[in-house]
Enzyme design. Structure first.
Site, PDB file in Angstrom:
ATOM      1  N   TRP B 104      33.059  29.717  47.238  1.00 11.95           N
ATOM      2  CA  TRP B 104      34.087  30.119  48.195  1.00 11.95           C
ATOM      3  C   TRP B 104      34.087  29.210  49.416  1.00 11.95           C
ATOM      4  O   TRP B 104      35.154  28.852  49.932  1.00 11.95           O
ATOM      5  CB  TRP B 104      33.930  31.596  48.557  1.00 11.95           C
ATOM      6  CG  TRP B 104      34.012  32.445  47.334  1.00 11.95           C
ATOM      7  CD1 TRP B 104      32.994  33.110  46.710  1.00 11.95           C
ATOM      8  CD2 TRP B 104      35.171  32.639  46.497  1.00 11.95           C
ATOM      9  NE1 TRP B 104      33.448  33.722  45.560  1.00 11.95           N
ATOM     10  CE2 TRP B 104      34.777  33.448  45.407  1.00 11.95           C
ATOM     11  CE3 TRP B 104      36.500  32.206  46.569  1.00 11.95           C
ATOM     12  CZ2 TRP B 104      35.674  33.834  44.401  1.00 11.95           C
ATOM     13  CZ3 TRP B 104      37.381  32.587  45.571  1.00 11.95           C
ATOM     14  CH2 TRP B 104      36.966  33.393  44.502  1.00 11.95           C
ATOM     15  N   ASP B 173      33.771  34.130  56.510  1.00  7.94           N
ATOM     16  CA  ASP B 173      34.330  34.837  55.365  1.00  7.94           C
ATOM     17  C   ASP B 173      33.296  35.888  54.955  1.00  7.94           C
ATOM     18  O   ASP B 173      32.259  35.551  54.399  1.00  7.94           O
ATOM     19  CB  ASP B 173      34.589  33.849  54.222  1.00  7.94           C
ATOM     20  CG  ASP B 173      35.079  34.546  52.953  1.00  7.94           C
ATOM     21  OD1 ASP B 173      35.217  35.785  52.953  1.00  7.94           O
ATOM     22  OD2 ASP B 173      35.322  33.828  51.953  1.00  7.94           O
ATOM     23  N   LYS B 197      36.008  44.193  47.701  1.00  7.73           N
ATOM     24  CA  LYS B 197      34.598  44.280  47.348  1.00  7.73           C
ATOM     25  C   LYS B 197      33.925  45.453  48.072  1.00  7.73           C
ATOM     26  O   LYS B 197      33.397  46.363  47.440  1.00  7.73           O
ATOM     27  CB  LYS B 197      33.895  42.960  47.640  1.00  7.73           C
ATOM     28  CG  LYS B 197      34.438  41.851  46.718  1.00  7.73           C
ATOM     29  CD  LYS B 197      34.057  40.468  47.155  1.00  7.73           C
ATOM     30  CE  LYS B 197      34.830  39.408  46.393  1.00  7.73           C
ATOM     31  NZ  LYS B 197      34.522  39.309  44.952  1.00  7.73           N
TER      32      LYS B 197
END
Lengths: 362, 362
Positions: B104, B173, B197
């Protein structure tokens, strides 16, 4: 109605078909035997693959789209499309035509302007507060696209027929009337629609892109702002808005299997709008605001003799189980949004109420 | 479990608290007496105002955010933030530092590159397949921000403590560990997290922005790509993803009222991860892939002696009601994602299963 539900005349988010809501509710703790909620299922699972593939297949069948069209599910609503369309499809040295028929068209034009993209307003109905759809528009034959808003939720107007652009692909914001009638899809390069009016909940935008439109997309766009990112990944470059796509799938199933397709849906929509407009045309108490030939089958905007009477009507209708009849804050008045999922019974109830209201207050 | 639900170890979309799902289900046809589903309620209504305002207020209380922080709900997931962050916060003539700790982070760096924004990879753990979090990073004191990924779902690593950046604001993030532990919020200029999530369903990204970060945003950004559009409208410039925001509200309520806040949540998360890591450290059959001091409390990645055994474990676990244990397709192996909503009972069941599996196949 079941569970004390109201007739919901909101412009969006709007009423959804009751059988769709009931199916979501029934399976909400255990989706198709997965042991998980649809909100918990991986987007890389067979369960979700079935959902998105069925949503795409049903969309294609309903609209008669062949394989040159991609059906995508993006985030950011129509407002994000206002920017993505010129970023992707309006290259340096070319120009696009825009038709301005109200608030949303104006916003689309504003984003092209922010991006400093060459464009032209080919026609506008601003001179009479957007009460009509322009005719005989002198389109630029060299434009890369013609952008229009097929239905104007705030002004209560709708394109009855789409214009002849001399072969220039139409890019249409159909947020408020997609799937309300059959389409001659060959005219369109791109169709996009925020779901929350006619096909689902907020949080997803259906985007239909003709394959040849992809050719001129520049290479330097951020991944999430490039349509090719999504055409190449079946809308799953990153985690898509799964629940909203699932709801769209169920609405498409309802359209195909319960309503019987878009021609049948159009007939019902004509019947519903006819009930309201015919009644209003029979009295001076209610006045539809749009020109007759430009009236929307989705959003019926109207005025009463005074603002006080409008307030009273909205108040009494709410008490009688009819919600969302207030006009958009920018224009005032009243508005009945009667999208696909609004039953004929709901419109008939409203007309009966309006008749009684006139008798009492007229 | 109720309704034949499984223990869902998927990395995202992931398990949600059962009481949250039950509340959504119970009110799905009639939300708070509105006579409408939460999916049908107008975002310009008192019902939805209450939802979004409560979601913001609870988020602020849980994280201890004062009024210099804005809490926003945007669309496009973390992937859209990868582009929006440099577009908004990285002006011409300035540079940003990025720490690369896996898939990511790499994607975030890629978007800065596409946008031709000056940036520097200040540290990377690519040399050992991202099995650790870099230490003693030589940050650029003139950087406008330091971007990092707080938890790496695919590699199973997590920042145990956030680095000293010499006052440069961290842009993090936190998609996979937001709300899993208390935060020293003063270090952060921006925190963003795709909801699917730890805090909700797919389709919404929570973005926390410190007010002073807004000062350098350029004027020429498309409206939907400018954070100010959302700070000035309480995330409602256009129709927001209402259902996903509603679910976040309920998850925040569960965190505050049932769990008892983030310190209590962290203790439970440490207990759950401890059960798995302690067991794996006691045997050679299972091998956690991340360095000990970089292990994630959210995503426990591990290998077995052979790929065949891994496949067998995943298959037998699925049959026993434990789903989602397959490692990410890019790395293979096994992964147990044990986010906030995974109960201790689920992790204990998995550990018991793994013990029995080892006995049979070890």
């Amino acid at each position: 109605m079941a569970e004390n539900r109201i007739f919901n005349f909101n412009a969006g988010p709007a009423v959804l078909p009751l059988p769709v809501l009931e199916e979501i509710q029934a399976s909400f703790l255990n989706f198709k035997g997965s042991g998980m909620s649809i909100t918990e299922v991986s987007h890389r699972s067979v369960w979700f693959d079935d959902v998105i593939n069925d949503a795409v297949a049903r969309t294609k069948r309903l609209l008669g789209l062949d394989d040159k069209f991609h059906v995508l599910f993006l985030q950011g609503g129509a407002s994000m499309q206002f920017a993505m369309v010129p970023m992707n499809f309006l290259p340096e040295g070319k120009s696009a035509d825009y038709v301005n028929t109200g608030t949303w068209s104006t916003k689309a034009i504003k984003e092209a302007k922010i991006l400093k993209k060459a464009h032209r307003v080919a026609a506008t109905s601003e001179d009479r507060n957007f009460a009509y759809i322009p005719k005989n528009i002198p389109f630029d034959k060299d434009a890369v696209y013609v952008h229009l808003t097929s239905n104007n939720t705030i002004k209560g107007t709708q394109w009855a027929e789409f214009p002849d652009t001399g072969g220039v692909p139409i890019v249409a914001d159909m947020s408020s009337d997609i799937m309300s009638r059959p389409l001659d899809v060959e005219k369109f390069g791109v169709i996009y629609a925020g779901a929350q009016k006619n096909i689902g909940p907020a949080g997803v935008c259906m985007v239909i892109v003709r394959d040849d439109m992809l050719k001129t997309i520049p290479d330097n766009l951020p991944s999430m702002l490039n349509y090719k990112t999504f055409t190449e990944s079946n809308s799953m470059y990153n985690t898509p808005p799964c629940f909203s796509i699932y709801t769209i799938q169920l609405v498409m199933k309802w359209l195909e299997e319960t309503v019987g397709g878009l021609a049948a849906m159009e007939k019902i929509n004509q019947e519903k709008a006819g009930l309201l407009y015919d009644f209003m045309d029979s009295t001076d108490f209610y006045n539809a605001t749009a020109d007759k030939d430009s009236r929307s089958l989705m959003n019926v905007t109207f005025r009463l003799p005074s603002e006080d009477l409008e307030k009273l009507l909205i108040k009494e209708a709410t008490a009688a189980g009819m919600g969302g009849l207030k006009g958009h804050r920018s224009v005032g008045g009243c508005r009945a949004s009667i999208y696909n999922a609004m039953p004929v019974e709901g419109v008939q109830t409203l007309v009966d109420f309006m008749k009684a209201f006139e008798k009492k207050n007229g």
